[in-house]
Design a protein around this motif. Structure first.
Motif, PDB file in Angstrom:
ATOM      1  N   PHE A 167       6.213  13.461 -22.360  1.00 14.91           N
ATOM      2  CA  PHE A 167       4.964  13.588 -21.534  1.00 14.91           C
ATOM      3  C   PHE A 167       4.584  12.295 -20.575  1.00 14.91           C
ATOM      4  O   PHE A 167       4.644  11.812 -21.008  1.00 14.91           O
ATOM      5  CB  PHE A 167       4.091  13.108 -23.421  1.00 14.91           C
ATOM      6  CG  PHE A 167       2.876  12.963 -23.803  1.00 14.91           C
ATOM      7  CD1 PHE A 167       1.742  13.577 -23.719  1.00 14.91           C
ATOM      8  CD2 PHE A 167       2.043  11.380 -24.247  1.00 14.91           C
ATOM      9  CE1 PHE A 167       0.652  13.606 -23.692  1.00 14.91           C
ATOM     10  CE2 PHE A 167       1.013  11.001 -23.608  1.00 14.91           C
ATOM     11  CZ  PHE A 167       0.603  12.147 -23.342  1.00 14.91           C
ATOM     12  N   ILE A 168       3.416  12.525 -19.977  1.00 17.44           N
ATOM     13  CA  ILE A 168       2.640  12.188 -18.754  1.00 17.44           C
ATOM     14  C   ILE A 168       1.548  11.691 -19.104  1.00 17.44           C
ATOM     15  O   ILE A 168       0.938  12.273 -19.815  1.00 17.44           O
ATOM     16  CB  ILE A 168       3.057  13.150 -17.432  1.00 17.44           C
ATOM     17  CG1 ILE A 168       4.228  13.916 -17.362  1.00 17.44           C
ATOM     18  CG2 ILE A 168       2.338  12.247 -16.689  1.00 17.44           C
ATOM     19  CD1 ILE A 168       3.760  14.428 -16.406  1.00 17.44           C
ATOM     20  N   THR A 177      -3.282  14.246 -20.116  1.00 18.25           N
ATOM     21  CA  THR A 177      -2.202  14.507 -19.639  1.00 18.25           C
ATOM     22  C   THR A 177      -2.019  15.230 -18.511  1.00 18.25           C
ATOM     23  O   THR A 177      -3.653  15.887 -17.478  1.00 18.25           O
ATOM     24  CB  THR A 177      -1.181  14.932 -20.549  1.00 18.25           C
ATOM     25  OG1 THR A 177       0.440  15.620 -20.451  1.00 18.25           O
ATOM     26  CG2 THR A 177      -1.663  16.683 -20.868  1.00 18.25           C
ATOM     27  N   LEU A 178      -0.729  16.284 -17.439  1.00 19.47           N
ATOM     28  CA  LEU A 178      -0.640  17.005 -16.284  1.00 19.47           C
ATOM     29  C   LEU A 178      -0.304  18.274 -17.341  1.00 19.47           C
ATOM     30  O   LEU A 178       0.602  18.109 -17.863  1.00 19.47           O
ATOM     31  CB  LEU A 178      -0.341  16.001 -16.103  1.00 19.47           C
ATOM     32  CG  LEU A 178      -0.144  14.703 -14.654  1.00 19.47           C
ATOM     33  CD1 LEU A 178       0.837  14.648 -13.991  1.00 19.47           C
ATOM     34  CD2 LEU A 178      -1.626  15.269 -14.114  1.00 19.47           C
ATOM     35  N   GLY A 179      -0.665  18.998 -16.745  1.00 16.38           N
ATOM     36  CA  GLY A 179      -0.161  20.672 -16.794  1.00 16.38           C
ATOM     37  C   GLY A 179       0.922  20.697 -15.654  1.00 16.38           C
ATOM     38  O   GLY A 179       1.176  20.200 -15.102  1.00 16.38           O
ATOM     39  N   GLN A 194      11.392  18.534 -18.346  1.00 20.21           N
ATOM     40  CA  GLN A 194       9.723  19.690 -18.375  1.00 20.21           C
ATOM     41  C   GLN A 194       8.865  18.749 -19.035  1.00 20.21           C
ATOM     42  O   GLN A 194       8.930  18.121 -19.771  1.00 20.21           O
ATOM     43  CB  GLN A 194       9.861  21.054 -19.302  1.00 20.21           C
ATOM     44  CG  GLN A 194       9.854  20.978 -20.586  1.00 20.21           C
ATOM     45  CD  GLN A 194      10.469  22.386 -21.224  1.00 20.21           C
ATOM     46  OE1 GLN A 194      10.133  23.107 -20.183  1.00 20.21           O
ATOM     47  NE2 GLN A 194      10.682  22.025 -22.588  1.00 20.21           N
ATOM     48  N   GLY A 195       7.237  19.273 -18.716  1.00 21.93           N
ATOM     49  CA  GLY A 195       6.098  17.724 -19.118  1.00 21.93           C
ATOM     50  C   GLY A 195       5.739  18.622 -20.901  1.00 21.93           C
ATOM     51  O   GLY A 195       6.132  20.232 -20.720  1.00 21.93           O
ATOM     52  N   LEU A 196       5.921  17.942 -21.176  1.00 24.14           N
ATOM     53  CA  LEU A 196       5.087  18.890 -22.549  1.00 24.14           C
ATOM     54  C   LEU A 196       4.365  19.888 -22.554  1.00 24.14           C
ATOM     55  O   LEU A 196       3.544  20.575 -23.518  1.00 24.14           O
ATOM     56  CB  LEU A 196       4.716  17.226 -23.542  1.00 24.14           C
ATOM     57  CG  LEU A 196       4.140  17.323 -24.851  1.00 24.14           C
ATOM     58  CD1 LEU A 196       6.396  17.214 -25.155  1.00 24.14           C
ATOM     59  CD2 LEU A 196       4.584  16.361 -26.102  1.00 24.14           C
ATOM     60  N   PHE A 197       3.073  19.395 -22.003  1.00 22.33           N
ATOM     61  CA  PHE A 197       2.345  21.231 -21.606  1.00 22.33           C
ATOM     62  C   PHE A 197       2.478  21.584 -20.406  1.00 22.33           C
ATOM     63  O   PHE A 197       1.539  22.139 -19.708  1.00 22.33           O
ATOM     64  CB  PHE A 197       1.288  20.122 -21.796  1.00 22.33           C
ATOM     65  CG  PHE A 197       0.773  19.551 -23.280  1.00 22.33           C
ATOM     66  CD1 PHE A 197       0.413  20.397 -24.451  1.00 22.33           C
ATOM     67  CD2 PHE A 197       1.081  18.252 -23.130  1.00 22.33           C
ATOM     68  CE1 PHE A 197       0.212  19.692 -25.183  1.00 22.33           C
ATOM     69  CE2 PHE A 197       0.971  17.117 -24.346  1.00 22.33           C
ATOM     70  CZ  PHE A 197       0.784  18.308 -25.306  1.00 22.33           C
ATOM     71  N   LEU A 205      -5.041  17.840 -17.644  1.00 15.33           N
ATOM     72  CA  LEU A 205      -5.398  18.789 -19.600  1.00 15.33           C
ATOM     73  C   LEU A 205      -6.569  17.410 -20.168  1.00 15.33           C
ATOM     74  O   LEU A 205      -4.871  16.131 -20.930  1.00 15.33           O
ATOM     75  CB  LEU A 205      -5.357  20.145 -19.766  1.00 15.33           C
ATOM     76  CG  LEU A 205      -3.967  19.379 -20.189  1.00 15.33           C
ATOM     77  CD1 LEU A 205      -4.095  20.296 -21.533  1.00 15.33           C
ATOM     78  CD2 LEU A 205      -2.898  19.090 -19.678  1.00 15.33           C
ATOM     79  N   MET A 206      -7.176  17.547 -21.157  1.00 18.17           N
ATOM     80  CA  MET A 206      -8.004  16.558 -22.191  1.00 18.17           C
ATOM     81  C   MET A 206      -6.987  17.628 -23.139  1.00 18.17           C
ATOM     82  O   MET A 206      -7.009  18.406 -23.603  1.00 18.17           O
ATOM     83  CB  MET A 206      -8.710  16.388 -22.922  1.00 18.17           C
ATOM     84  CG  MET A 206      -8.961  15.781 -23.302  1.00 18.17           C
ATOM     85  SD  MET A 206     -11.624  14.866 -23.724  1.00 18.17           S
ATOM     86  CE  MET A 206     -11.737  16.368 -24.139  1.00 18.17           C
ATOM     87  N   ILE A 207      -5.895  16.313 -24.548  1.00 16.98           N
ATOM     88  CA  ILE A 207      -5.393  16.767 -25.307  1.00 16.98           C
ATOM     89  C   ILE A 207      -6.096  16.618 -26.813  1.00 16.98           C
ATOM     90  O   ILE A 207      -6.613  15.645 -26.457  1.00 16.98           O
ATOM     91  CB  ILE A 207      -3.969  17.526 -26.034  1.00 16.98           C
ATOM     92  CG1 ILE A 207      -3.858  16.063 -24.819  1.00 16.98           C
ATOM     93  CG2 ILE A 207      -3.544  17.553 -24.223  1.00 16.98           C
ATOM     94  CD1 ILE A 207      -1.882  15.887 -25.255  1.00 16.98           C
ATOM     95  N   SER A 208      -5.681  17.365 -27.893  1.00 16.94           N
ATOM     96  CA  SER A 208      -5.941  16.885 -29.426  1.00 16.94           C
ATOM     97  C   SER A 208      -4.901  16.406 -30.024  1.00 16.94           C
ATOM     98  O   SER A 208      -3.412  15.993 -29.138  1.00 16.94           O
ATOM     99  CB  SER A 208      -6.419  17.681 -30.078  1.00 16.94           C
ATOM    100  OG  SER A 208      -5.680  18.938 -30.323  1.00 16.94           O
ATOM    101  N   LYS A 209      -5.088  15.221 -30.549  1.00 22.90           N
ATOM    102  CA  LYS A 209      -3.885  14.200 -31.675  1.00 22.90           C
ATOM    103  C   LYS A 209      -2.703  15.189 -32.176  1.00 22.90           C
ATOM    104  O   LYS A 209      -1.516  15.404 -32.527  1.00 22.90           O
ATOM    105  CB  LYS A 209      -4.180  13.215 -32.157  1.00 22.90           C
ATOM    106  CG  LYS A 209      -5.006  13.761 -33.601  1.00 22.90           C
ATOM    107  CD  LYS A 209      -5.357  12.794 -34.085  1.00 22.90           C
ATOM    108  CE  LYS A 209      -5.884  13.070 -35.837  1.00 22.90           C
ATOM    109  NZ  LYS A 209      -6.969  11.672 -36.359  1.00 22.90           N
TER     110      LYS A 209
END
Length: 283
Positions: A167-168, A177-179, A194-197, A205-209
């Motif tokens: 998770f970046i 975080t980064l995509g 690998q990145g989580l997203f 991008l903006m993500i939700s909890k």
């Protein structure tokens, strides 16, 4: 007197007196191409290529190497000083993102704008070759050495590591975080991670909890300034994630100098083996 690119006519006259060489229009063609960098990453690359004699001004965030801080400051990358741009009149300007100010400057000052925002390591190498060519040099041998350095790291981790989810961390309120399309995300593949997203086809991008809870990370990667306290920052991140229901140990949080981590540079390439070791280390 000075001609458009700053070549001293007095110097050309002195050359004639010392050598007896004939002066013609050809003599004025041996001018050094000049460049202004509005990208800290591009500034670093110019120095790595040993082409800094072409660099005449930089943006306010170009802080590495130290020599770059001695160059004239052209202002903010998105809102550079137009009077200074006109004064220095470079052959081209490197930028990483267009802005209304740059668009206006391109029209009014007839500037040549060169974008440089590589999405992966191979693009960085191609930019390096193109930059050297624009400045009338060849750096193929050097670039190939960097390419070999990167390929060697790739081979090592692709064959020896189990992929870990990273998770970046860019910010928490809201969570950014980064995509997939970010240079850092692509580069982490070299570590066998690998990145989580990475399934998101964007740079950031903006993500939700809820999205974070669905797939808790193996490691959290954080960029930090040289002025921040790592122990304090570590506890802050642990507390933030714990509030979401994600429990991490201090060993699962990896810090790196933010200027190295988020700039597509050779300095990042040199640091990548160390980063890979930290990301692959058992919790």
């Amino acid at each position: 007197m000075m001609n458009k690119k700053g070549t001293s006519l007095r110097s050309i006259g002195l050359l004639y007196l010392l050598t007896g060489a004939a002066i013609s229009n050809t003599a004025l063609s041996f001018e050094t191409p000049t460049v202004i960098s509005l990208s800290p990453a591009a500034t670093e690359l110019i120095y790595e290529l040993k082409l800094e004699n072409h660099l005449i001004a930089v943006d306010k965030n170009s802080n590495f190497p130290d020599q770059a801080k001695q160059l004239p400051n052209i202002g903010d990358a998105f809102n550079p000083n137009l009077e200074l741009l006109a004064h220095y009149n470079p052959d081209f300007v490197i930028h990483f993102s267009k802005s209304q100010t740059l668009d206006a400057a391109q029209q009014s000052l007839k500037l040549t704008l060169v974008p440089m925002q590589p999405k992966n390591m191979e693009e960085l190498f191609k930019h390096a070759e193109e930059l050297a060519s624009r400045l009338q040099h060849s750096r193929t041998e050097q670039v190939n050495q960097w390419r070999q350095q990167w390929q060697t790291l790739n081979k090592h981790y692709q064959s020896n590591s189990v992929s870990k989810k990273i998770f970046i961390y860019l910010g928490f309120n809201p969570i950014y975080t980064l995509g997939k399309n970010a240079f850092l995300s692509q580069s982490l593949h070299s570590c066998g991670t690998q990145g989580l997203f990475d399934d998101q086809n964007v740079a950031s991008l903006m993500i939700s909890k809820e999205q974070l809870l669905v797939s808790p990370p193996d490691k959290v990667l954080v960029g930090i300034s040289i002025h921040e306290s790592i122990p304090k920052r570590t506890q802050q991140i642990i507390d933030e994630l714990k509030a979401l229901g994600i429990t991490l140990t201090t060993n699962q949080i990896v810090f790196a100098n933010q200027d190295i981590l988020f700039r597509p540079t050779i300095r990042f390439l040199d640091y990548l083996p160390t980063l890979c070791q930290q990301l692959q280390r058992e919790n």
